[in-house]
Scaffold this motif. Structure first.
Motif, mmCIF file in Angstrom:
data_model
loop_
_atom_site.group_PDB
_atom_site.id
_atom_site.type_symbol
_atom_site.label_atom_id
_atom_site.label_comp_id
_atom_site.label_asym_id
_atom_site.label_seq_id
_atom_site.Cartn_x
_atom_site.Cartn_y
_atom_site.Cartn_z
ATOM 1 N N MET A 121 0.827 -1.204 0.000
ATOM 2 C CA MET A 121 0.000 0.000 0.000
ATOM 3 C C MET A 121 0.868 1.263 0.000
ATOM 4 S SD MET A 121 -3.013 -0.702 -0.447
ATOM 5 C CE MET A 121 -4.342 0.336 0.044
ATOM 6 N N GLN A 122 1.994 1.191 0.669
ATOM 7 C CA GLN A 122 2.895 2.348 0.762
ATOM 8 C C GLN A 122 3.272 2.878 -0.621
ATOM 9 O OE1 GLN A 122 3.805 4.032 3.454
ATOM 10 N NE2 GLN A 122 5.021 5.424 2.211
ATOM 11 N N LYS A 123 3.539 1.957 -1.576
ATOM 12 C CA LYS A 123 4.019 2.372 -2.900
ATOM 13 C C LYS A 123 2.992 3.186 -3.671
ATOM 14 C CE LYS A 123 7.737 -0.705 -3.932
ATOM 15 N NZ LYS A 123 8.370 -1.615 -4.795
ATOM 16 N N GLN A 124 1.689 3.000 -3.364
ATOM 17 C CA GLN A 124 0.640 3.745 -4.077
ATOM 18 C C GLN A 124 0.848 5.247 -3.931
ATOM 19 O OE1 GLN A 124 -1.363 2.913 -6.246
ATOM 20 N NE2 GLN A 124 -2.056 0.834 -5.928
ATOM 21 N N LYS A 125 1.451 5.668 -2.824
ATOM 22 C CA LYS A 125 1.604 7.097 -2.562
ATOM 23 C C LYS A 125 2.882 7.673 -3.176
ATOM 24 C CE LYS A 125 -1.132 7.314 1.661
ATOM 25 N NZ LYS A 125 -1.821 6.036 1.513
ATOM 26 N N LEU A 126 3.727 6.823 -3.707
ATOM 27 C CA LEU A 126 4.986 7.301 -4.282
ATOM 28 C C LEU A 126 4.744 8.097 -5.558
ATOM 29 C CD1 LEU A 126 7.253 4.137 -3.882
ATOM 30 C CD2 LEU A 126 7.292 6.208 -2.499
ATOM 31 N N ASP A 127 5.561 9.119 -5.773
ATOM 32 C CA ASP A 127 5.496 9.895 -7.008
ATOM 33 C C ASP A 127 5.838 9.018 -8.198
ATOM 34 O OD1 ASP A 127 4.852 12.226 -5.832
ATOM 35 O OD2 ASP A 127 6.826 13.167 -6.020
ATOM 36 N N ASP A 128 5.329 9.413 -9.373
ATOM 37 C CA ASP A 128 5.665 8.704 -10.611
ATOM 38 C C ASP A 128 7.177 8.619 -10.791
ATOM 39 O OD1 ASP A 128 2.992 8.489 -11.079
ATOM 40 O OD2 ASP A 128 2.939 9.835 -12.799
ATOM 41 N N SER A 129 7.868 9.724 -10.502
ATOM 42 C CA SER A 129 9.319 9.760 -10.732
ATOM 43 C C SER A 129 10.041 8.720 -9.874
ATOM 44 C CB SER A 129 9.882 11.153 -10.455
ATOM 45 O OG SER A 129 9.524 11.562 -9.153
ATOM 46 N N VAL A 130 9.562 8.519 -8.640
ATOM 47 C CA VAL A 130 10.159 7.522 -7.742
ATOM 48 C C VAL A 130 9.873 6.124 -8.278
ATOM 49 C CG1 VAL A 130 10.133 6.577 -5.389
ATOM 50 C CG2 VAL A 130 9.977 9.056 -5.737
ATOM 51 N N LEU A 131 8.646 5.916 -8.730
ATOM 52 C CA LEU A 131 8.269 4.600 -9.278
ATOM 53 C C LEU A 131 9.092 4.288 -10.529
ATOM 54 C CD1 LEU A 131 4.414 4.815 -8.774
ATOM 55 C CD2 LEU A 131 5.950 3.219 -7.621
ATOM 56 N N VAL A 132 9.299 5.290 -11.376
ATOM 57 C CA VAL A 132 10.106 5.098 -12.586
ATOM 58 C C VAL A 132 11.520 4.682 -12.183
ATOM 59 C CG1 VAL A 132 11.212 6.303 -14.522
ATOM 60 C CG2 VAL A 132 8.775 6.625 -14.111
ATOM 61 N N LYS A 133 12.090 5.396 -11.215
ATOM 62 C CA LYS A 133 13.447 5.088 -10.744
ATOM 63 C C LYS A 133 13.507 3.669 -10.182
ATOM 64 C CE LYS A 133 15.259 8.856 -9.325
ATOM 65 N NZ LYS A 133 15.303 10.015 -8.445
ATOM 66 N N ASN A 134 12.500 3.314 -9.378
ATOM 67 C CA ASN A 134 12.453 1.968 -8.788
ATOM 68 C C ASN A 134 12.348 0.902 -9.877
ATOM 69 O OD1 ASN A 134 12.570 3.165 -6.298
ATOM 70 N ND2 ASN A 134 10.429 2.806 -5.767
ATOM 71 N N TYR A 135 11.545 1.178 -10.916
ATOM 72 C CA TYR A 135 11.404 0.209 -12.009
ATOM 73 C C TYR A 135 12.745 0.035 -12.738
ATOM 74 C CZ TYR A 135 10.292 -2.020 -16.390
ATOM 75 O OH TYR A 135 10.311 -2.882 -17.463
ATOM 76 N N ILE A 136 13.397 1.158 -13.017
ATOM 77 C CA ILE A 136 14.700 1.102 -13.699
ATOM 78 C C ILE A 136 15.694 0.283 -12.858
ATOM 79 C CG2 ILE A 136 16.698 2.505 -14.429
ATOM 80 C CD1 ILE A 136 14.604 4.689 -15.251
ATOM 81 N N ASN A 137 15.539 0.378 -11.532
ATOM 82 C CA ASN A 137 16.420 -0.371 -10.623
ATOM 83 C C ASN A 137 15.940 -1.800 -10.367
ATOM 84 O OD1 ASN A 137 18.194 1.762 -10.367
ATOM 85 N ND2 ASN A 137 17.044 2.666 -8.670
ATOM 86 N N GLY A 138 14.936 -2.259 -11.154
ATOM 87 C CA GLY A 138 14.559 -3.671 -11.071
ATOM 88 C C GLY A 138 13.227 -3.998 -10.423
ATOM 89 N N SER A 139 12.465 -3.013 -9.975
ATOM 90 C CA SER A 139 11.179 -3.293 -9.322
ATOM 91 C C SER A 139 10.046 -3.360 -10.349
ATOM 92 C CB SER A 139 10.869 -2.213 -8.283
ATOM 93 O OG SER A 139 9.511 -2.278 -7.901
ATOM 94 N N GLU A 140 9.674 -4.592 -10.750
ATOM 95 C CA GLU A 140 8.572 -4.774 -11.713
ATOM 96 C C GLU A 140 7.267 -4.237 -11.127
ATOM 97 O OE1 GLU A 140 8.762 -5.961 -14.901
ATOM 98 O OE2 GLU A 140 10.929 -6.133 -14.666
#
Length: 194
Positions: A1-20
Motif C-alpha cells: 500500500m505504501q508504494k501507491q503514494k509514491l510519485d511517478d518519478s520515484v516509481l520510474v526510478k524503482n522500475y529502472i532499478n529492477g522493481s517490476e
C-alpha cells in the motif's frame, strides 16, 4: 500500500532499478486516462487496447535502455507516445478522412492552436469534409447557432438578436448541437484527430 503514494518519478526510478511492481503501479495509476485518450481517437476497443499495449512496450524499452529523462513528467510523456502511435495507426490504415478548407468553414478556428507543426498541418488538412457533413446532419436550429457561434464568432447575445430567441435558448441549442455532433461522430466512427 505504501508504494501507491509514491510519485511517478520515484516509481520510474524503482522500475529502472529492477522493481517490476513499480511499473504495475504506474500502469494501474494511469491506464484509465491513457486508454480513454486512445479510445477517444480510434473509437474501437481492440485497436485502442493494441495501441495501449504498444505504448507501454515502448515505455518499457525506453526505460530499460536508460533513455528516459522527463523529470517526473511520466504521464505527459506516455500520452505523447500514445498520440504518436494513434497517428501511426491512421497513416498505416489510410483511414483519415480527406478534406479541403473553405473560407466559410474552418474547424481549426475552434481548436485555436496557433503553433500547428507540419504533422498537425497534414492532419488538419484531412478533417474538413467529415466535419462539414456531420454539421449538415444537425437539426436546422442547432446548426444555425453552431455556425454563428463557432464559424462567425458571434456572441450568444448577438445570436439571440439575430435569431429572435432568448440567450438561454441559444445556449441550449448550442449544447444540444455539441451533444448531437458527438453522437453522429461516434455512430459513424469518424476520427477527428487534432
Amino acid at each position: 500500500m505504501q508504494k501507491q503514494k509514491l510519485d511517478d518519478s520515484v516509481l520510474v526510478k524503482n522500475y529502472i532499478n529492477g522493481s517490476e511492481r513499480s511499473l504495475e503501479i504506474l500502469v494501474g495509476r494511469h491506464k484509465q486516462k491513457i486508454y480513454s485518450f486512445i479510445y477517444s481517437k480510434v473509437l474501437d476497443r481492440d485497436i485502442a487496447e493494441d495501441i495501449f499495449q504498444d505504448a507501454f512496450i515502448k515505455v518499457i524499452k525506453t526505460l530499460k535502455l536508460g533513455n528516459y529523462n522527463e523529470e517526473g513528467k511520466f504521464l505527459p510523456w506516455v500520452m505523447r507516445i500514445s498520440h504518436n502511435l494513434v497517428i501511426d495507426h491512421f497513416r498505416k490504415s489510410n483511414r483519415m478522412p480527406s478534406f479541403k478548407n473553405t473560407e466559410e468553414f474552418d474547424i481549426f478556428s475552434v481548436l485555436s492552436d496557433s503553433s500547428l507543426n507540419a504533422e498537425k498541418e497534414i492532419i488538419k488538412n484531412q478533417i474538413h469534409f467529415d466535419v462539414r457533413r456531420i454539421i449538415e446532419e444537425l437539426p436546422e436550429d442547432q446548426k444555425e447557432v453552431l455556425i454563428m457561434r463557432i464559424y462567425r464568432d458571434m456572441s450568444f447575445k448577438e445570436i439571440s438578436e439575430n435569431t429572435g430567441v432568448s440567450i438561454n435558448t441559444a445556449l441550449g441549442r448550442m449544447r444540444y448541437a455539441l451533444i448531437n455532433l458527438r453522437k453522429i461522430i461516434e455512430k459513424n466512427k469518424i476520427v477527428l484527430t487534432n
